[in-house]
Design a protein around this motif. Structure first.
Motif, PDB file in Angstrom:
ATOM      1  N   ASP A 155       0.963  -1.180   0.247  1.00 13.49           N
ATOM      2  CA  ASP A 155       0.106  -0.255  -0.146  1.00 13.49           C
ATOM      3  C   ASP A 155       0.803   1.308  -0.060  1.00 13.49           C
ATOM      4  OD1 ASP A 155      -2.580  -1.390   0.243  1.00 13.49           O
ATOM      5  OD2 ASP A 155      -2.027  -1.625   2.360  1.00 13.49           O
ATOM      6  N   TYR A 156       0.486   2.363  -0.631  1.00 13.54           N
ATOM      7  CA  TYR A 156       1.205   3.593  -0.776  1.00 13.54           C
ATOM      8  C   TYR A 156       0.832   4.296   0.954  1.00 13.54           C
ATOM      9  CZ  TYR A 156       2.705   3.419  -5.365  1.00 13.54           C
ATOM     10  OH  TYR A 156       3.500   2.994  -6.410  1.00 13.54           O
ATOM     11  N   VAL A 157       1.956   4.593   1.377  1.00 14.38           N
ATOM     12  CA  VAL A 157       1.653   5.470   2.646  1.00 14.38           C
ATOM     13  C   VAL A 157       2.818   6.706   2.491  1.00 14.38           C
ATOM     14  CG1 VAL A 157       0.917   3.445   3.969  1.00 14.38           C
ATOM     15  CG2 VAL A 157       3.403   3.914   3.842  1.00 14.38           C
ATOM     16  N   LEU A 158       2.298   7.517   3.558  1.00 13.29           N
ATOM     17  CA  LEU A 158       3.517   8.693   3.709  1.00 13.29           C
ATOM     18  C   LEU A 158       4.943   8.110   3.973  1.00 13.29           C
ATOM     19  CD1 LEU A 158       1.025  10.952   5.471  1.00 13.29           C
ATOM     20  CD2 LEU A 158       2.066  11.344   3.238  1.00 13.29           C
ATOM     21  N   ASN A 159       5.750   8.823   3.681  1.00 16.53           N
ATOM     22  CA  ASN A 159       7.038   8.587   3.904  1.00 16.53           C
ATOM     23  C   ASN A 159       7.511   8.946   5.379  1.00 16.53           C
ATOM     24  OD1 ASN A 159       8.031   8.010   1.237  1.00 16.53           O
ATOM     25  ND2 ASN A 159       8.526  10.083   0.628  1.00 16.53           N
ATOM     26  N   SER A 160       6.797  10.008   6.013  1.00 16.55           N
ATOM     27  CA  SER A 160       7.332  10.129   7.492  1.00 16.55           C
ATOM     28  C   SER A 160       5.919  10.814   8.192  1.00 16.55           C
ATOM     29  CB  SER A 160       8.194  11.313   7.476  1.00 16.55           C
ATOM     30  OG  SER A 160       7.762  12.486   6.755  1.00 16.55           O
ATOM     31  N   ALA A 161       6.221  11.013   9.408  1.00 15.18           N
ATOM     32  CA  ALA A 161       4.928  11.361  10.205  1.00 15.18           C
ATOM     33  C   ALA A 161       5.713  12.627  11.033  1.00 15.18           C
ATOM     34  CB  ALA A 161       4.269  10.226  11.243  1.00 15.18           C
ATOM     35  N   PRO A 162       4.902  13.675  11.321  1.00 12.69           N
ATOM     36  CA  PRO A 162       3.642  13.809  11.036  1.00 12.69           C
ATOM     37  C   PRO A 162       3.506  14.086   9.623  1.00 12.69           C
ATOM     38  CG  PRO A 162       4.658  16.008  11.682  1.00 12.69           C
ATOM     39  CD  PRO A 162       5.625  14.678  11.960  1.00 12.69           C
TER      40      PRO A 162
END
Length: 163
Positions: free
Chosen positions: A95-102
């Motif tokens: 799945d595509y997810v963000l590279n970092s948080a926040p």
């Protein structure tokens, strides 16, 4: 403002009991459980303002589906592949997810830079007002560690179903 440190301590200390509750909830009729979650969702979100928290945006990533990627790429006047290269990666499940948080789209005041165009997963979060809650109890249990509203909903449901 919500005290996110206190929430973290409380949610972790309640997790074991909530895990047991999740097992008990599997025996509840689906329609009754959906009704209870919907009712508590309305009650809890009449008291809790997501802008006081934004813990979901600070700690986790939504899954980005193709339509989300294409829509946000248009907002930033990028190609979809450029948007992916700049903001996303594929997780272990593909799945595509963000590279970092926040989240890079979270503003300092907890508002969302792309709110009108946010991903479907963000629009539906925390998923406590949908049908077939039995089917997402594992996700809901995980969300008790992320969202104070979900923890409160679980705690209130527990008052009815822990016995």
């Amino acid at each position: 403002m919500l005290d996110l440190e206190a929430f973290k301590v409380e949610s972790l200390s309640d997790f074991s009991a909530n895990k047991k509750l999740k097992i008990r909830l599997r025996k509840v009729k689906s329609k009754a459980l959906d009704t209870k979650f919907q009712q508590l969702h309305e009650e809890v979100f009449s008291e809790i303002d997501c802008l006081d928290c934004a813990n979901c945006c600070k700690t986790t990533s939504p899954i980005f589906i193709k339509t989300d990627i294409d829509r946000l790429a248009r907002v930033f006047r990028m190609k979809s592949t450029e948007f992916i290269d700049e903001y996303l990666h594929q997780d272990d499940e593909g799945d595509y997810v963000l590279n970092s948080a926040p989240c890079p789209f979270l503003n300092e005041d907890n508002t969302c830079l792309v709110y009108e165009n946010r991903p479907k997963a963000c629009r539906e979060y925390p998923h406590t007002n949908r049908k077939n809650m039995l089917g997402i109890l594992n996700l809901t249990l995980k969300n008790t560690l992320v969202c104070p509203a979900v923890l409160k909903i679980f705690q209130q449901i527990g008052q009815d179903y822990r016995k």
